[in-house]
Write a protein that holds these residues in place. Structure first.
Motif, PDB file in Angstrom:
ATOM      1  N   ASP A   1      18.167 -87.581 -25.722  1.00 39.49           N
ATOM      2  CA  ASP A   1      17.709 -87.711 -26.913  1.00 39.49           C
ATOM      3  C   ASP A   1      18.752 -86.879 -27.944  1.00 39.49           C
ATOM      4  O   ASP A   1      18.721 -86.902 -29.160  1.00 39.49           O
ATOM      5  CB  ASP A   1      16.434 -86.956 -27.317  1.00 39.49           C
ATOM      6  N   GLY A   2      19.928 -86.439 -27.148  1.00 39.52           N
ATOM      7  CA  GLY A   2      21.050 -85.805 -27.960  1.00 39.52           C
ATOM      8  C   GLY A   2      20.928 -84.268 -27.681  1.00 39.52           C
ATOM      9  O   GLY A   2      22.151 -83.715 -27.949  1.00 39.52           O
ATOM     10  N   SER A   3      19.990 -83.782 -27.342  1.00 36.67           N
ATOM     11  CA  SER A   3      19.926 -82.337 -26.721  1.00 36.67           C
ATOM     12  C   SER A   3      19.394 -81.993 -25.411  1.00 36.67           C
ATOM     13  O   SER A   3      19.645 -81.316 -24.650  1.00 36.67           O
ATOM     14  CB  SER A   3      19.632 -81.392 -27.800  1.00 36.67           C
ATOM     15  N   TRP A   4      18.403 -83.060 -25.074  1.00 30.21           N
ATOM     16  CA  TRP A   4      17.587 -82.815 -23.798  1.00 30.21           C
ATOM     17  C   TRP A   4      17.670 -84.022 -22.885  1.00 30.21           C
ATOM     18  O   TRP A   4      17.723 -85.051 -23.411  1.00 30.21           O
ATOM     19  CB  TRP A   4      16.224 -82.423 -24.268  1.00 30.21           C
ATOM     20  N   ILE A   5      17.725 -83.645 -21.622  1.00 28.81           N
ATOM     21  CA  ILE A   5      17.961 -84.781 -20.646  1.00 28.81           C
ATOM     22  C   ILE A   5      17.020 -84.375 -19.580  1.00 28.81           C
ATOM     23  O   ILE A   5      16.872 -83.198 -18.988  1.00 28.81           O
ATOM     24  CB  ILE A   5      19.280 -84.913 -19.764  1.00 28.81           C
ATOM     25  N   SER A   6      15.879 -85.064 -19.675  1.00 33.67           N
ATOM     26  CA  SER A   6      14.774 -84.715 -18.729  1.00 33.67           C
ATOM     27  C   SER A   6      14.860 -85.430 -17.360  1.00 33.67           C
ATOM     28  O   SER A   6      15.581 -86.755 -17.157  1.00 33.67           O
ATOM     29  CB  SER A   6      13.248 -85.367 -19.082  1.00 33.67           C
TER      30      SER A   6
ATOM     31  N   ASN B   1      13.825 -88.836 -16.866  1.00 24.23           N
ATOM     32  CA  ASN B   1      14.514 -90.042 -17.247  1.00 24.23           C
ATOM     33  C   ASN B   1      13.904 -91.074 -17.909  1.00 24.23           C
ATOM     34  O   ASN B   1      14.249 -92.428 -17.868  1.00 24.23           O
ATOM     35  CB  ASN B   1      15.304 -90.462 -16.183  1.00 24.23           C
ATOM     36  N   TYR B   2      12.748 -90.850 -18.964  1.00 18.87           N
ATOM     37  CA  TYR B   2      12.062 -91.676 -19.740  1.00 18.87           C
ATOM     38  C   TYR B   2      13.082 -92.584 -20.517  1.00 18.87           C
ATOM     39  O   TYR B   2      13.892 -91.940 -21.134  1.00 18.87           O
ATOM     40  CB  TYR B   2      11.226 -91.121 -20.538  1.00 18.87           C
ATOM     41  N   ALA B   3      12.825 -93.930 -20.606  1.00 20.65           N
ATOM     42  CA  ALA B   3      13.679 -94.774 -21.579  1.00 20.65           C
ATOM     43  C   ALA B   3      12.819 -95.098 -22.841  1.00 20.65           C
ATOM     44  O   ALA B   3      12.468 -96.092 -23.259  1.00 20.65           O
ATOM     45  CB  ALA B   3      13.808 -96.161 -20.726  1.00 20.65           C
ATOM     46  N   GLU B   4      12.545 -93.879 -23.632  1.00 20.40           N
ATOM     47  CA  GLU B   4      11.867 -93.903 -24.934  1.00 20.40           C
ATOM     48  C   GLU B   4      12.872 -94.035 -26.049  1.00 20.40           C
ATOM     49  O   GLU B   4      13.921 -93.940 -25.828  1.00 20.40           O
ATOM     50  CB  GLU B   4      11.148 -92.532 -24.969  1.00 20.40           C
ATOM     51  N   ASN B   5      12.119 -94.606 -26.990  1.00 23.33           N
ATOM     52  CA  ASN B   5      13.050 -94.939 -28.324  1.00 23.33           C
ATOM     53  C   ASN B   5      13.756 -93.881 -28.573  1.00 23.33           C
ATOM     54  O   ASN B   5      13.341 -92.633 -28.468  1.00 23.33           O
ATOM     55  CB  ASN B   5      11.774 -95.097 -29.486  1.00 23.33           C
ATOM     56  N   GLY B   6      15.072 -94.018 -29.273  1.00 20.35           N
ATOM     57  CA  GLY B   6      15.824 -92.978 -29.630  1.00 20.35           C
ATOM     58  C   GLY B   6      16.683 -92.600 -28.567  1.00 20.35           C
ATOM     59  O   GLY B   6      17.528 -91.450 -28.992  1.00 20.35           O
ATOM     60  N   LYS B   7      16.312 -92.798 -27.142  1.00 17.11           N
ATOM     61  CA  LYS B   7      17.181 -92.157 -26.153  1.00 17.11           C
ATOM     62  C   LYS B   7      18.404 -93.048 -25.767  1.00 17.11           C
ATOM     63  O   LYS B   7      18.180 -94.221 -25.854  1.00 17.11           O
ATOM     64  CB  LYS B   7      16.388 -92.050 -25.022  1.00 17.11           C
TER      65      LYS B   7
ATOM     66  N   GLY C   1      18.359 -71.546 -17.648  1.00 14.77           N
ATOM     67  CA  GLY C   1      17.378 -71.143 -18.584  1.00 14.77           C
ATOM     68  C   GLY C   1      16.067 -71.529 -17.634  1.00 14.77           C
ATOM     69  O   GLY C   1      16.160 -71.922 -16.696  1.00 14.77           O
ATOM     70  N   ARG C   2      14.871 -71.198 -18.392  1.00 14.14           N
ATOM     71  CA  ARG C   2      13.805 -71.477 -17.851  1.00 14.14           C
ATOM     72  C   ARG C   2      13.610 -72.976 -17.465  1.00 14.14           C
ATOM     73  O   ARG C   2      13.199 -73.934 -18.450  1.00 14.14           O
ATOM     74  CB  ARG C   2      12.641 -71.084 -18.707  1.00 14.14           C
ATOM     75  N   TYR C   3      13.550 -73.188 -16.137  1.00 12.50           N
ATOM     76  CA  TYR C   3      13.527 -74.868 -15.815  1.00 12.50           C
ATOM     77  C   TYR C   3      14.364 -75.953 -16.461  1.00 12.50           C
ATOM     78  O   TYR C   3      14.054 -76.771 -16.892  1.00 12.50           O
ATOM     79  CB  TYR C   3      11.962 -75.351 -16.048  1.00 12.50           C
ATOM     80  N   ARG C   4      15.625 -75.173 -16.742  1.00  6.43           N
ATOM     81  CA  ARG C   4      16.474 -76.055 -17.346  1.00  6.43           C
ATOM     82  C   ARG C   4      18.089 -75.648 -16.906  1.00  6.43           C
ATOM     83  O   ARG C   4      18.011 -74.547 -16.628  1.00  6.43           O
ATOM     84  CB  ARG C   4      16.567 -76.146 -18.806  1.00  6.43           C
ATOM     85  N   VAL C   5      19.043 -76.544 -16.947  1.00  8.48           N
ATOM     86  CA  VAL C   5      20.526 -76.396 -16.649  1.00  8.48           C
ATOM     87  C   VAL C   5      20.970 -76.631 -18.061  1.00  8.48           C
ATOM     88  O   VAL C   5      21.208 -77.626 -18.541  1.00  8.48           O
ATOM     89  CB  VAL C   5      21.031 -77.237 -15.507  1.00  8.48           C
ATOM     90  N   LYS C   6      21.714 -75.506 -18.598  1.00  8.29           N
ATOM     91  CA  LYS C   6      22.687 -75.708 -19.924  1.00  8.29           C
ATOM     92  C   LYS C   6      23.883 -76.299 -19.396  1.00  8.29           C
ATOM     93  O   LYS C   6      24.777 -75.930 -18.611  1.00  8.29           O
ATOM     94  CB  LYS C   6      22.654 -74.615 -20.446  1.00  8.29           C
ATOM     95  N   VAL C   7      24.122 -77.520 -20.120  1.00 11.13           N
ATOM     96  CA  VAL C   7      25.487 -78.212 -19.738  1.00 11.13           C
ATOM     97  C   VAL C   7      26.236 -78.589 -21.090  1.00 11.13           C
ATOM     98  O   VAL C   7      25.791 -78.660 -22.054  1.00 11.13           O
ATOM     99  CB  VAL C   7      25.009 -79.494 -19.036  1.00 11.13           C
ATOM    100  N   LEU C   8      27.411 -79.039 -20.658  1.00  8.33           N
ATOM    101  CA  LEU C   8      28.393 -79.624 -21.641  1.00  8.33           C
ATOM    102  C   LEU C   8      28.737 -80.922 -21.207  1.00  8.33           C
ATOM    103  O   LEU C   8      29.274 -81.188 -20.021  1.00  8.33           O
ATOM    104  CB  LEU C   8      29.802 -78.796 -21.837  1.00  8.33           C
ATOM    105  N   VAL C   9      28.238 -81.943 -21.910  1.00  7.95           N
ATOM    106  CA  VAL C   9      28.751 -83.493 -21.643  1.00  7.95           C
ATOM    107  C   VAL C   9      29.473 -84.050 -22.600  1.00  7.95           C
ATOM    108  O   VAL C   9      28.995 -83.973 -23.849  1.00  7.95           O
ATOM    109  CB  VAL C   9      27.214 -84.226 -21.448  1.00  7.95           C
TER     110      VAL C   9
ATOM    111  N   ILE D   1      19.451 -80.124 -19.212  1.00  8.98           N
ATOM    112  CA  ILE D   1      19.213 -81.034 -18.098  1.00  8.98           C
ATOM    113  C   ILE D   1      17.684 -80.337 -17.906  1.00  8.98           C
ATOM    114  O   ILE D   1      17.978 -79.167 -17.153  1.00  8.98           O
ATOM    115  CB  ILE D   1      19.804 -81.316 -16.902  1.00  8.98           C
ATOM    116  N   GLY D   2      16.424 -80.999 -18.218  1.00 11.30           N
ATOM    117  CA  GLY D   2      15.280 -80.273 -18.114  1.00 11.30           C
ATOM    118  C   GLY D   2      14.738 -80.663 -16.810  1.00 11.30           C
ATOM    119  O   GLY D   2      14.742 -81.735 -16.252  1.00 11.30           O
ATOM    120  N   ASN D   3      14.188 -79.583 -15.910  1.00 15.20           N
ATOM    121  CA  ASN D   3      13.379 -79.587 -14.856  1.00 15.20           C
ATOM    122  C   ASN D   3      11.853 -79.674 -15.119  1.00 15.20           C
ATOM    123  O   ASN D   3      11.349 -78.839 -14.930  1.00 15.20           O
ATOM    124  CB  ASN D   3      14.014 -78.435 -13.851  1.00 15.20           C
ATOM    125  N   ASP D   4      11.734 -80.737 -15.440  1.00 19.73           N
ATOM    126  CA  ASP D   4      10.157 -81.047 -16.066  1.00 19.73           C
ATOM    127  C   ASP D   4       9.387 -81.363 -14.909  1.00 19.73           C
ATOM    128  O   ASP D   4       8.111 -81.176 -15.010  1.00 19.73           O
ATOM    129  CB  ASP D   4      10.218 -82.186 -17.077  1.00 19.73           C
TER     130      ASP D   4
END
Length: 187
Positions: free
Chosen positions: A35-40, A43-49, A64-72, A79-82
């Motif tokens: 969505d510009g800041s969060w990659i779950s 990997n849902y194909a929702e509007n705006g992604k 972070g908590r259940y996430r990997v902070k990245v530079l893309v 990248i969220g470990n949801d």
């Protein structure tokens, strides 16, 4: 002499742990939606992604908590470990950030397979690695065995589809509603 061996083993173990703990840098394993800041990992194909293509350079900058902070491509994201929380952050990060550029391997595959991956779709005859590049990893909470004959994915939290593999590990078909099938299947 025995103390020296223990010290060397301790130093080697510490160095190995430090190497494992350093955030990975490399390439995105697979097509992922952001969505510009969060990659779950869903990997849902929702509007705006939008899709970030497999092989895109990526560098983990921390955890972070259940996430990997990245530079893309220079953009900060996470990248969220949801849905794969049975994986620790390091294992999770190394699943999505691979050292070798997957586009190099994909270049040798048939055009139809490359086209399906480039469009985040699956087609008959793809192997598991090709499905991973195209759709991302299936949620480990729902797919604990990557050798299973069926992988479950979702386009949204209510839009499930299943990828079916034959005995040789190749895609034979998908199970999905008609609308979902047109979005993920390529004849």
């Amino acid at each position: 002499m025995r103390i020296r061996h223990l010290m060397l083993a301790l130093i080697a173990g510490t160095a190995a742990a430090a190497a494992r703990a350093s955030p990975p840098e490399g390439h995105l394993c697979c097509n992922m939606r952001t969505d510009g800041s969060w990659i779950s990992d869903g990997n849902y194909a929702e509007n705006g992604k939008r899709v970030i293509p497999y092989g895109t350079p990526v560098k983990a900058t921390g955890y972070g908590r259940y996430r990997v902070k990245v530079l893309v491509d220079g953009e900060r994201q996470a990248i969220g470990n949801d849905y794969s929380r049975d994986l620790d952050n390091e294992t999770f990060a190394r699943r999505y950030i691979v050292a070798e550029d997957p586009r190099v391997k994909a270049a040798a595959w048939p055009q139809k397979i490359r086209e399906a991956i480039g469009n985040a779709r699956v087609t008959r005859g793809m192997d598991r690695e090709q499905v991973l590049m195209s759709l991302g990893y299936p949620m480990s909470s729902e797919n604990p065995d990557l050798d299973a004959a069926t992988w479950r994915f979702w386009l949204s939290s209510f839009d499930e589809f299943q990828v079916l593999f034959d005995d040789g590990g190749k895609v034979r078909d998908i199970v999905a509603g008609p609308t979902t099938r047109t979005r993920v299947w390529m004849d």
